[in-house]
Write a protein that holds these residues in place. Structure first.
Motif, PDB file in Angstrom:
ATOM      1  N   UNK A   1       1.467  -1.138   0.477  1.00 49.58           N
ATOM      2  CA  UNK A   1       0.188   0.087  -0.140  1.00 49.58           C
ATOM      3  C   UNK A   1       0.874   0.917  -0.543  1.00 49.58           C
ATOM      4  N   UNK A   2       1.560   2.178  -1.218  1.00 53.43           N
ATOM      5  CA  UNK A   2       1.770   3.118  -1.008  1.00 53.43           C
ATOM      6  C   UNK A   2       1.472   4.089  -1.564  1.00 53.43           C
ATOM      7  N   UNK A   3       1.598   4.439  -0.829  1.00 50.99           N
ATOM      8  CA  UNK A   3       1.239   6.682  -1.582  1.00 50.99           C
ATOM      9  C   UNK A   3       1.023   6.402  -2.589  1.00 50.99           C
ATOM     10  N   UNK A   4      -0.178   7.487  -3.404  1.00 52.06           N
ATOM     11  CA  UNK A   4      -0.244   7.466  -4.644  1.00 52.06           C
ATOM     12  C   UNK A   4       1.184   8.422  -5.356  1.00 52.06           C
ATOM     13  N   UNK A   5       2.017   9.338  -4.540  1.00 48.63           N
ATOM     14  CA  UNK A   5       2.560  10.310  -4.753  1.00 48.63           C
ATOM     15  C   UNK A   5       3.708   9.058  -4.814  1.00 48.63           C
ATOM     16  N   UNK A   6       4.217   8.255  -3.934  1.00 48.58           N
ATOM     17  CA  UNK A   6       5.219   7.348  -3.530  1.00 48.58           C
ATOM     18  C   UNK A   6       5.970   7.192  -4.814  1.00 48.58           C
ATOM     19  N   UNK A   7       4.429   6.334  -5.377  1.00 43.45           N
ATOM     20  CA  UNK A   7       4.355   5.433  -6.413  1.00 43.45           C
ATOM     21  C   UNK A   7       4.693   5.954  -8.138  1.00 43.45           C
ATOM     22  N   UNK A   8       4.272   7.521  -7.795  1.00 46.04           N
ATOM     23  CA  UNK A   8       4.202   8.305  -8.932  1.00 46.04           C
ATOM     24  C   UNK A   8       5.977   8.108  -9.426  1.00 46.04           C
TER      25      UNK A   8
ATOM     26  N   UNK B   1       2.396  -4.980 -10.988  1.00 46.10           N
ATOM     27  CA  UNK B   1       2.177  -5.046 -10.113  1.00 46.10           C
ATOM     28  C   UNK B   1       3.161  -3.838  -8.833  1.00 46.10           C
ATOM     29  N   UNK B   2       3.527  -3.750  -8.996  1.00 48.66           N
ATOM     30  CA  UNK B   2       4.799  -2.355  -7.275  1.00 48.66           C
ATOM     31  C   UNK B   2       3.425  -1.816  -7.583  1.00 48.66           C
ATOM     32  N   UNK B   3       3.747  -0.893  -8.874  1.00 47.42           N
ATOM     33  CA  UNK B   3       2.874   0.769  -8.949  1.00 47.42           C
ATOM     34  C   UNK B   3       2.295   0.767  -9.808  1.00 47.42           C
ATOM     35  N   UNK B   4       0.760   0.201  -8.853  1.00 48.84           N
ATOM     36  CA  UNK B   4      -0.603   0.155 -10.086  1.00 48.84           C
ATOM     37  C   UNK B   4      -1.628   1.234 -10.038  1.00 48.84           C
ATOM     38  N   UNK B   5      -1.033   2.439  -9.147  1.00 46.76           N
ATOM     39  CA  UNK B   5      -2.001   3.437  -9.086  1.00 46.76           C
ATOM     40  C   UNK B   5      -1.871   4.622  -9.777  1.00 46.76           C
TER      41      UNK B   5
END
Lengths: 473, 512
Positions: B207-214, B270-274
């Motif tokens: 459950x990473x934060x959206x900003x981190x994922x981006x 899979x790691x940054x789906x959002x």
């Protein structure tokens, strides 16, 4: 039993004495060289044997612990490798070669003592012993082309060195003034209480300045390119790799003064590291002389080592040790090639390496490994060091610094790659084959293997370094 | 020990064997003195590796999305870095493709490489080690090491045995790919600090934060998009392809480019789906741009290798298109298209290499009208050209059809925009085919040309078999990926379900 603690230094001192006696006679330089190499190998073995010793000497100004013994092992190992592969001193006049070996060993002695010093004045004396011997080595080179390049380099080296020493002494006076002691172990708690005061920060930073000079960190880097270029290839090989070990050892000792936190100091170091990396890498891009190129690459690598120091944690320090060890090995590999390819000890332009793969396949291979390792390409030691430094710095929360450092590795690859390109992708044309002595060949194979093995299996070295660092924190 | 890994039960560590066999095979090449012996030895080793890899297909459990044939050993305990290998339905076919291509690379270099033969084959074998390792690695550090280490042999392949502008091409290749992947390293470390592990499967579904994922996605994207290469990061590809020796081009096209798209599938989704959903529309449009741009540029080329290189940009556009529509058809089509591109484009590069060995030119005009003198050669060329333009009955048809079907169910407009790419492919491939087979009235004298010999026929025949096999009966190839792809879509879907707002944004950029 106190003698046993001091035995590596004593033996090295004795070796210096032996060489000194030899300077009085008229022994052929190759015999002297063999004796020196043998002595350095024995010193290395003695250091290995005394790795686990622990104790204090000289009113606790001199500490023998795992940390110091590890560095002694690395320093003497580096010296032994250097002496083994530089089988003839091409750039040094036959008449003064014996003296050359004397000062080389003296400088090594200074470094070996430096890493054990835990008192400011002892540190100063050891550092100067090592430095003054080096100042003498630089102008001992033959005069190529009548430009007296070596004199210029020698003068620059000594002037910058003296200034850096002055800065360091000034910093020491601050620390002494603030705390009333010169012993590091008493300084640590005293400075920790004062760490927010500007005077303590300035004091620590200035003391570090003396070691930044040795390491070649911006803004203490001005001497590097000229000294690298002006000194003979063997001298440069020494200056480029071994004193940097001592510098990192002492930077770690001084940094423990500031641990666990000193924001102002960390910010300062961070700026210096970034400047160092960009300055070194960008200027290295346009160099034509390979030693000059390696000098600028050294400035950039000095910036990288700082990444480990600024974490102010044992893991960060251990990675810095791993990195500088790897750096010494990679540098020695590169200089091994330079020393052997250079016919009369003259400087090599990068274009002189044209067609090296045909003229000396092993040298070309060693050079390629050294260059790719310096560039931080896996599976070599340079990559692992870079990776762990970046990981440690990011863990400590320095994201912008890590990104800038990562960008720097991309810049640096170009000039390392151009050396590989010249040596592998061009025809030798008229250039003659390079004869390499069997011993140098063996050393180069050993270096390549160590560079790969340390890169693939770093765990043992890093664990050991962590253990050593924990002992002094 | 790991719930994502089914440990290997074959009795021997098959994945490690595959990774280290080529490396071990490279060592005798340094000692051998005889060039001919070196060739036979390399052929032998690559064939052995191909045989060793076969059980992967037959013993592969098609009912699970877990990683199979797993191996795991502690490597650097201090950083929790492990030597973990394992494969799933996504990587299986890529590994088999690699082991299939390598013996053919050795065969097609048989006469092509005349200088420094032994180092050449050593480089090829070291390449194979790192390529296979990249597809098997389940530890991020292991992955990164192999991913970067590959640059050295590939650089040498282009820089030493390449064409006239090899220096420029090789340095450009190295700089582009290295520059792309330095931030990947930072992203890997950042992920490690979030998770406390470098294990790739353990990083998925967190459950990473959206900003981190981006941020992580952007770092991934830069590295993988350069490798694919996606428009506008493709400029290194034509240069590298044109200058590389045949085997280098084949390895580059068949395997190296797949690493980029493999990276998207294995890491980005899979790691940054959002973030993947967030960036999906932009990537889809970039893919369309690549398809159209690649097609038009290929149409304008007079150098055959350049033509095929630009066609790669277009074909890989289809692959990224398929990946980022996030449905079964799209992703399965994309994976199949990766294999197809490897088979077909690899074959086309071998074919161009064969004419280059004879005429010492890759100019289309100079190769005009060889059909009369080289009937076998042009038969092969015909089949592979048809495959490249996705003619029904060939492999690429299935792949492109699936991708377009997936794109169609996502957005009709996207699918419609990709169609001209297929038409362009027909245009440039048929143009080349017509020119080479028949030419015109002013054909150069080609009567001196020898048709293919047995070695060359053996080089091309396996690829032709796969062209028709996948084209007529794709089920055995699609079978192995169903479960893994379904699992992948689920991983993205979970993130998508609670990110309706992102999908709303996406809808603005892609009209439904």
């Amino acid at each position: 039993m106190k003698m046993a603690l001091f035995f590596p230094e004593l033996f090295l001192l004795l070796s210096c004495l032996v060489i000194f006696l030899l300077t009085l006679g008229k022994m052929s330089s190759s015999t002297v060289r063999n004796i020196t190499a043998a002595l350095s190998v024995i010193t290395f073995l003695i250091c290995a044997a005394s790795l686990k010793l622990e104790g204090d000497l000289f009113f606790k100004a001199y500490r023998i612990d795992l940390f110091s013994q590890l560095f002694k092992l690395l320093i003497t190992g580096g010296v032994a490798v250097l002496l083994l592969f530089s089988h003839e001193l091409k750039g040094i006049d036959e008449k003064i070669r014996t003296e050359y070996y004397l000062f080389l060993l003296l400088s090594a002695l200074g470094l070996v003592m430096l890493v054990s010093s835990v008192e400011l004045l002892t540190i100063f004396v050891s550092l100067e012993l090592s430095s003054y011997a080096l100042y003498l080595l630089v102008p001992m080179r033959d005069d190529h082309g009548g430009l007296r390049q070596q004199m210029e380099a020698g003068i620059k080296y000594i002037l910058f060195g003296v200034v850096a020493t002055g800065v360091m002494l000034f910093g020491m006076s601050y620390l002494f003034g603030l705390t009333g002691t010169t012993y590091l172990n008493e300084l640590v708690p005293a400075v920790n209480q004062l760490i927010t005061s500007p005077a303590a920060i300035v004091g620590i930073a200035m003391v570090m300045g003396g070691f930044f000079f040795k390491l070649g960190l911006f803004p203490f880097h001005f001497w590097l390119p000229d000294v690298y270029q002006g000194a003979s290839n063997e001298t440069t090989a020494f200056i480029a790799s071994i004193p940097k070990l001592g510098a990192v050892a002492l930077l770690i000792r001084v940094a423990t003064l500031a641990a666990p936190s000193a924001e102002a100091l960390v910010d300062l170091l961070m700026i210096l590291a970034v400047c160092s990396m960009f300055y070194g890498n960008l200027i290295a891009l346009v160099q034509k002389d390979i030693k000059r190129m390696l000098a600028f690459s050294g400035i950039a690598h000095a910036g990288f080592v700082i990444l480990g120091i600024i974490t102010l944690k044992d893991t960060g320090f251990a990675t810095a040790i791993y990195y500088i060890t790897g750096y010494m090995l990679m540098n020695l590999a590169c200089f091994l090639v330079i020393c052997n390819v250079s016919v009369k000890g003259e400087n090599l332009a990068i274009s002189d390496l044209t067609g090296l793969y045909k003229r000396a396949p092993l040298m070309a291979f060693t050079l390629a490994v050294g260059m790719f390792a310096l560039a931080g390409i896996p599976p070599f030691v340079g990559f692992m060091g870079k990776f762990m430094l970046l990981a440690g710095a990011l863990k400590a929360g320095h994201l912008p610094l890590v990104i800038l450092a990562a960008i720097n590795t991309a810049i640096a690859i170009y000039y390392y790659l151009s050396v590989v390109r010249i040596s592998f992708c061009t025809d030798p044309e008229e250039r003659p084959a390079v004869a390499v002595a069997p011993l140098a060949q063996a050393v180069s194979i050993a270096l390549v293997l160590i560079i790969i093995i340390m890169g693939v299996m770093p765990a043992a070295v890093v664990d050991f370094a962590t253990l050593a660092v924990r002992g002094i924190m | 020990m790991h719930d994502f890994l089914i440990m290997n039960t074959l009795g021997y560590p098959i994945l490690s064997l595959l990774v280290f066999l080529p490396l071990a095979g490279a060592i005798p090449l340094l000692i051998l003195k005889n060039d001919e012996a070196a060739k036979y030895w390399s052929l032998f080793i690559t064939l052995v590796i191909a045989l060793v890899s076969l059980p992967l297909y037959f013993k592969f459990d098609r009912t699970t999305a877990l990683y199979q044939f797993g191996e795991s050993h502690t490597w650097i305990p201090m950083w929790d870095i492990n030597y973990t290998l394992g494969i799933d339905g996504i990587s299986l076919l890529l590994i088999l493709l690699t082991t299939l291509i390598m013996p053919l690379c050795v065969l097609c270099s048989w006469r092509y490489i005349t200088t420094r033969v032994r180092p050449f084959f050593a480089c090829l074998l070291i390449m194979e080690t790192s390529m296979l390792g990249v597809f098997m690695a389940l530890d991020f550090v292991l992955f990164y090491i192999l991913w970067e280490a590959m640059l050295i042999p590939m650089y040498l392949l282009i820089a030493i045995w390449g064409g006239p502008r090899k220096i420029y091409a090789s340095i450009k290749f190295f700089l582009y790919t290295l520059a792309g992947s330095v931030l990947l390293l930072v992203a890997i470390i950042a992920l490690y600090l979030e998770n406390g592990t470098f294990s790739i499967p353990l990083m998925m579904g967190q459950d990473y934060s959206s900003v981190f994922q981006i941020y992580v996605f952007l770092a991934f994207f830069l590295a993988f998009a350069i490798k694919v290469p996606m428009f506008p990061f493709h400029t290194w590809l034509p240069a590298a392809h044109v200058e590389a020796p045949t085997a280098g081009s084949v390895v580059l096209a068949s395997v190296l480019l797949k690493m980029g798209t493999y990276g998207f599938l294995r890491f980005c989704l899979p790691i940054t789906p959002e973030a993947s959903i967030f960036f999906m529309p932009y990537i889809l449009w970039l893919s369309i741009a690549g398809i159209i741009y690649g097609g038009f540029t290929a149409l304008a080329q007079s150098d055959m290798k350049k033509l095929i290189a630009y066609s790669s940009v277009g074909h890989m556009g289809f692959v990224t298109l398929g990946i980022f529509v996030f449905n079964v058809h799209g992703i399965e089509g994309a994976i199949l298209q990766m294999i197809n591109h490897g088979v077909t484009t690899g074959a086309l590069f071998i074919i161009v290499g064969m004419i280059y060995e004879r005429t010492h030119s890759r100019e289309l005009a100079l190769a005009a009208g060889v059909g009369k003198f080289m009937p076998i050669y042009v038969t092969f060329l015909g089949f592979f050209s048809l495959s490249s333009l996705a003619f029904p009955g060939t492999n690429s048809f299935i792949g492109e059809f699936l991708v377009l079907a997936g794109a169609f169910s996502k957005s009709k407009i996207i699918a419609a925009c990709a169609i001209p790419g297929a038409v362009l492919a027909a245009a440039y491939m048929l143009r080349m085919l017509q020119k080479v087979v028949w030419g015109g009235e002013k054909n150069p004298d080609q009567s001196y040309l020898q048709d293919l010999n047995v070695r060359e026929i053996i080089t091309l025949a396996p690829l032709l078999i796969f062209v028709l096999w996948i084209g007529l009966n794709p089920a055995p190839f699609l079978d192995v990926m169903h479960t893994s792809v379904a699992n992948l879509i689920q991983q993205v879907g979970i993130a998508g379900a609670d990110q309706q707002s992102l999908i709303e944004i996406a809808k603005l950029v892609i009209p439904q």
